[in-house]
Design an enzyme around this catalytic site. Structure first.
Site, PDB file in Angstrom:
ATOM      1  N   ASP A  61     -10.884  -5.841  -2.893  1.00 44.07           N
ATOM      2  CA  ASP A  61      -9.896  -6.475  -3.770  1.00 44.07           C
ATOM      3  C   ASP A  61      -8.739  -7.049  -2.959  1.00 44.07           C
ATOM      4  OD1 ASP A  61     -11.436  -5.540  -5.884  1.00 44.07           O
ATOM      5  OD2 ASP A  61     -10.196  -3.765  -6.174  1.00 44.07           O
ATOM      6  N   ASP A 103      -4.409  -6.262  -8.235  1.00 42.00           N
ATOM      7  CA  ASP A 103      -4.661  -7.289  -7.214  1.00 42.00           C
ATOM      8  C   ASP A 103      -5.288  -8.525  -7.851  1.00 42.00           C
ATOM      9  OD1 ASP A 103      -3.722  -5.528  -5.260  1.00 42.00           O
ATOM     10  OD2 ASP A 103      -5.728  -4.837  -4.729  1.00 42.00           O
ATOM     11  N   ARG A 128      -7.382 -13.824   0.363  1.00 40.84           N
ATOM     12  CA  ARG A 128      -8.169 -15.058   0.406  1.00 40.84           C
ATOM     13  C   ARG A 128      -7.632 -16.071  -0.604  1.00 40.84           C
ATOM     14  NH1 ARG A 128     -11.998 -16.933  -2.721  1.00 40.84           N
ATOM     15  NH2 ARG A 128     -13.479 -18.436  -1.920  1.00 40.84           N
ATOM     16  N   HIS A 167     -10.013   0.149  -2.195  1.00 40.00           N
ATOM     17  CA  HIS A 167     -10.159  -1.142  -2.876  1.00 40.00           C
ATOM     18  C   HIS A 167      -9.997  -2.309  -1.903  1.00 40.00           C
ATOM     19  CE1 HIS A 167      -5.836  -0.559  -2.791  1.00 40.00           C
ATOM     20  NE2 HIS A 167      -5.641  -1.776  -3.229  1.00 40.00           N
ATOM     21  N   THR A 212       2.492  -5.375  -8.253  1.00 45.02           N
ATOM     22  CA  THR A 212       1.512  -4.425  -8.757  1.00 45.02           C
ATOM     23  C   THR A 212       2.244  -3.153  -9.202  1.00 45.02           C
ATOM     24  OG1 THR A 212       1.065  -3.797  -6.462  1.00 45.02           O
ATOM     25  CG2 THR A 212      -0.473  -5.322  -7.498  1.00 45.02           C
ATOM     26  N   GLY A 213       1.630  -2.450 -10.132  1.00 45.82           N
ATOM     27  CA  GLY A 213       2.174  -1.304 -10.844  1.00 45.82           C
ATOM     28  C   GLY A 213       3.236  -0.452 -10.208  1.00 45.82           C
ATOM     29  N   THR A 214       2.832   0.464  -9.355  1.00 46.40           N
ATOM     30  CA  THR A 214       3.762   1.432  -8.776  1.00 46.40           C
ATOM     31  C   THR A 214       4.822   0.749  -7.920  1.00 46.40           C
ATOM     32  OG1 THR A 214       1.923   2.998  -8.698  1.00 46.40           O
ATOM     33  CG2 THR A 214       3.905   3.601  -7.485  1.00 46.40           C
ATOM     34  N   THR A 215       4.407  -0.229  -7.148  1.00 46.90           N
ATOM     35  CA  THR A 215       5.355  -0.937  -6.277  1.00 46.90           C
ATOM     36  C   THR A 215       6.443  -1.600  -7.107  1.00 46.90           C
ATOM     37  OG1 THR A 215       3.596  -1.337  -4.657  1.00 46.90           O
ATOM     38  CG2 THR A 215       5.573  -2.698  -4.475  1.00 46.90           C
ATOM     39  N   HIS A 267       0.855  -1.191   0.000  1.00 47.13           N
ATOM     40  CA  HIS A 267       0.000   0.000   0.000  1.00 47.13           C
ATOM     41  C   HIS A 267       0.892   1.243   0.000  1.00 47.13           C
ATOM     42  CE1 HIS A 267      -3.598  -2.354   1.788  1.00 47.13           C
ATOM     43  NE2 HIS A 267      -3.674  -2.287   0.477  1.00 47.13           N
ATOM     44  N   ASP A 325      -1.140  -1.626   4.817  1.00 47.28           N
ATOM     45  CA  ASP A 325      -1.198  -0.589   5.839  1.00 47.28           C
ATOM     46  C   ASP A 325      -2.406  -0.833   6.750  1.00 47.28           C
ATOM     47  OD1 ASP A 325      -1.278   1.674   7.392  1.00 47.28           O
ATOM     48  OD2 ASP A 325      -1.163   3.076   5.709  1.00 47.28           O
ATOM     49  N   LYS A 377       5.136   1.480   0.771  1.00 47.22           N
ATOM     50  CA  LYS A 377       6.020   1.261  -0.383  1.00 47.22           C
ATOM     51  C   LYS A 377       7.494   1.483  -0.027  1.00 47.22           C
ATOM     52  CE  LYS A 377       2.563   2.233  -3.932  1.00 47.22           C
ATOM     53  NZ  LYS A 377       2.079   0.892  -3.974  1.00 47.22           N
ATOM     54  N   SER A 383      -1.744  -1.308 -11.472  1.00 51.41           N
ATOM     55  CA  SER A 383      -1.819  -0.836 -10.096  1.00 51.41           C
ATOM     56  C   SER A 383      -2.930  -1.616  -9.384  1.00 51.41           C
ATOM     57  CB  SER A 383      -2.138   0.655 -10.106  1.00 51.41           C
ATOM     58  OG  SER A 383      -2.306   1.140  -8.804  1.00 51.41           O
ATOM     59  N   GLY A 384      -2.744  -1.863  -8.097  1.00 52.72           N
ATOM     60  CA  GLY A 384      -3.719  -2.645  -7.327  1.00 52.72           C
ATOM     61  C   GLY A 384      -5.159  -2.207  -7.491  1.00 52.72           C
TER      62      GLY A 384
END
Length: 158
Positions: A101, A71, A107, A98, A45-48, A19, A91, A23, A65-66
């Site tokens: 998601d 996700d 899960r 989201h 995921t994208g930015t990370t 999150h 976080d 990051k 991105s999530g």
């Protein structure tokens, strides 16, 4: 209940997710563990993924991105057996728009019995496990057999 066994190779396929407020923490952790992580296939995921790739200079395959589908992309790959391990620094103090998601992704990770680290301590423990650099067979519920059984039971009731 019936089970299948899913083998992961010595080189793990690791998803890296964080999150926004986490990051920097994840990027620092990856940098501190660069030597170990460089032996594995990394995605995120994208930015990370982009931040880690740029700041730590490791190849990280970037999905969306999530909040806009990343996700679900990671979850899909877990269900297909294409991700062996997930490090998700989320976080706990910040509400996420989201959140459904995120819960769905966690899960799926549990459903398919992959190792999941949600903070630095659990990531340290998992990364230093003797299983990290060896083949491993994890036990996964055979959902196809379970669905066949449920369908048979339902048709008997009719």
């Amino acid at each position: 209940m019936e089970f299948k066994y899913k083998k992961s190779n010595r080189q793990k396929r690791i998803a890296l997710i964080a999150h926004d407020n986490m990051k920097r923490e994840l990027t620092n952790w990856v940098e501190e563990n660069k030597k170990s992580l460089s032996k594995h296939f990394l995605c995120g995921t994208g930015t990370t993924a982009t931040l880690i790739s740029e700041k730590v200079n490791l190849p990280v395959e970037a999905f969306k991105s999530g909040p806009i589908g990343g996700d679900q992309q990671i979850g899909s790959r877990i269900s297909e057996g294409l991700i062996d391990f997930m490090i998700f620094f989320w976080d706990p103090l910040e509400a996420q728009p989201h959140d459904p998601d995120v819960k769905a992704l966690l899960r799926i990770g549990v459903l398919y019995n992959i190792p999941i680290a949600n903070n630095r301590s659990s990531a340290d423990f998992l990364l230093t496990s003797p299983l990290m650099n060896s083949e491993y067979e994890r036990r996964v519920i055979d959902y196809e057999a379970l669905m066949r059984k449920r369908t048979e039971e339902m048709s008997m009731k009719e």
